[in-house]
Scaffold this active site. Structure first.
Site, mmCIF file in Angstrom:
data_model
loop_
_atom_site.group_PDB
_atom_site.id
_atom_site.type_symbol
_atom_site.label_atom_id
_atom_site.label_comp_id
_atom_site.label_asym_id
_atom_site.label_seq_id
_atom_site.Cartn_x
_atom_site.Cartn_y
_atom_site.Cartn_z
ATOM 1 N N HIS A 186 0.869 -1.187 0.000
ATOM 2 C CA HIS A 186 0.000 0.000 0.000
ATOM 3 C C HIS A 186 0.899 1.228 0.000
ATOM 4 C CE1 HIS A 186 -3.917 1.982 1.628
ATOM 5 N NE2 HIS A 186 -3.212 2.837 0.919
ATOM 6 N N HIS B 110 1.655 4.925 -2.127
ATOM 7 C CA HIS B 110 1.350 5.932 -3.149
ATOM 8 C C HIS B 110 2.653 6.661 -3.451
ATOM 9 C CE1 HIS B 110 -3.049 5.535 -2.508
ATOM 10 N NE2 HIS B 110 -2.688 5.254 -1.267
ATOM 11 N N HIS C 260 -9.466 1.410 -2.308
ATOM 12 C CA HIS C 260 -9.552 1.886 -0.938
ATOM 13 C C HIS C 260 -11.018 1.796 -0.507
ATOM 14 C CE1 HIS C 260 -5.610 3.428 -1.747
ATOM 15 N NE2 HIS C 260 -5.532 4.149 -0.641
ATOM 16 N N GLU D 183 -11.681 3.307 4.989
ATOM 17 C CA GLU D 183 -10.600 4.041 5.666
ATOM 18 C C GLU D 183 -11.269 5.068 6.592
ATOM 19 O OE1 GLU D 183 -8.169 6.433 3.078
ATOM 20 O OE2 GLU D 183 -6.702 6.902 4.634
HETATM 21 ZN ZN LIG Z 1 -3.839 4.685 0.306
#
Ligand SMILES: [Zn+2]
Length: 273
Positions: free
Chosen positions: A16, A18, A196, A199
């Site tokens: 995970h 970015h 996602h 979250e």
């Molecule tokens: Zn993320």
């Protein structure tokens, strides 16, 4: 990510990640200078002081502001190489990296600049850094779905070296159900699907991602604990969740690390194995 000697002994995978979120203040200033851009911060200390977040939105505001310095293929390559250097030192041996093409297209940066810059470095990541890698094109759920579909068509047409698609950015109010056709297009193109969900958003976004987008993996997913039946389903079907405890605390989804549900989630998972 720790760079302590103890951590370096433990090989790990980063599932995970970015890449734009790995931009560090020093590189932001370096790229701004290289591109003749002025930053809204006087110095490194002032930028670092902005890394105090109240929620996901406050993080995303800085995330999108910082990526303004990414203009050329070399900028994207330097960011990727900088991450891989730190990751390798921390024991990472495999990364499945997300990139946000829309965030750059919206700033007038061509798709090729972004994809070639990142993917060009990833192509040699194993030889140069000892880190195997895959690239995931993530789409912005707070942008129109037609825009995402258009970008996906372009990525497929240019034969971008991506292994799958993801869905990120501001979650609440932007449920997975709006992206059914995008994910169908991705599956038709032979791409893996992640998203996602859960979250900051509610647990039923996780169900939607599974039932409507047919994802192989959920990013975050911590809100599943609000729905015991969903937890049982995740455990039974062995759906992987890429959970980021430190991010959850910094972005205030969870108050402190001691409050994080990860131990509870691990305990639930092992009960059924
Ligand atoms: Zn993320």
């Amino acid at each position: 990510m720790s760079t302590s000697p103890a951590a370096a002994l433990l090989p790990c995978a980063e599932l995970h990640l970015h890449i734009e979120g790995t931009l560090e203040p020093e590189l932001i200033f370096e790229l701004a200078a290289r591109n003749g851009l002025s930053l809204p911060y006087a110095d490194l200390a002032e930028l670092r002081a902005r890394y105090e977040f109240t929620d996901l939105k406050s993080f995303l505001d800085l995330y999108y502001a910082n990526m303004e310095v990414l203009r050329t293929e070399a900028d994207f390559a330097d960011m990727t190489r900088s991450y891989l250097r730190r990751a390798a030192a921390a024991g990472v041996r495999h990364v499945e990296m997300m990139v946000d093409p829309q965030a750059h297209l919206l700033r007038g940066v061509p798709l090729e600049t972004c994809i070639h810059g990142v993917a060009g470095v990833l192509a040699g990541s194993l030889e140069e850094f000892g880190v195997s890698s895959e690239l995931i094109a993530a789409f912005l759920r707070d942008r129109p779905v037609a825009e995402a579909e258009d970008v996906l068509r372009q990525l497929v047409a240019m034969e971008a070296p991506i292994v799958g698609i993801g869905l990120d950015s501001a979650e609440v109010g932007n449920p997975p159900e709006g992206f059914i056709e995008l994910y169908r297009m991705a599956r038709d193109a032979g791409l893996k699907c992640v998203a996602h969900a859960g979250e900051e958003g509610p647990s039923h976004y996780i169900e939607q991602a599974l039932d409507l987008l047919l994802v192989d993996r959920i990013d975050h997913g911590i809100r599943c604990l609000d729905d015991p039946a969903l937890v049982e389903r995740l455990v039974r079907d062995r759906i992987p969740l890429t959970i980021c405890p430190l991010s959850n605390v910094r972005l205030r989804s969870v108050d402190t690390l001691a409050d994080h549900p990860l131990p509870q989630m691990l305990a639930r998972g092992s009960t059924y194995r």
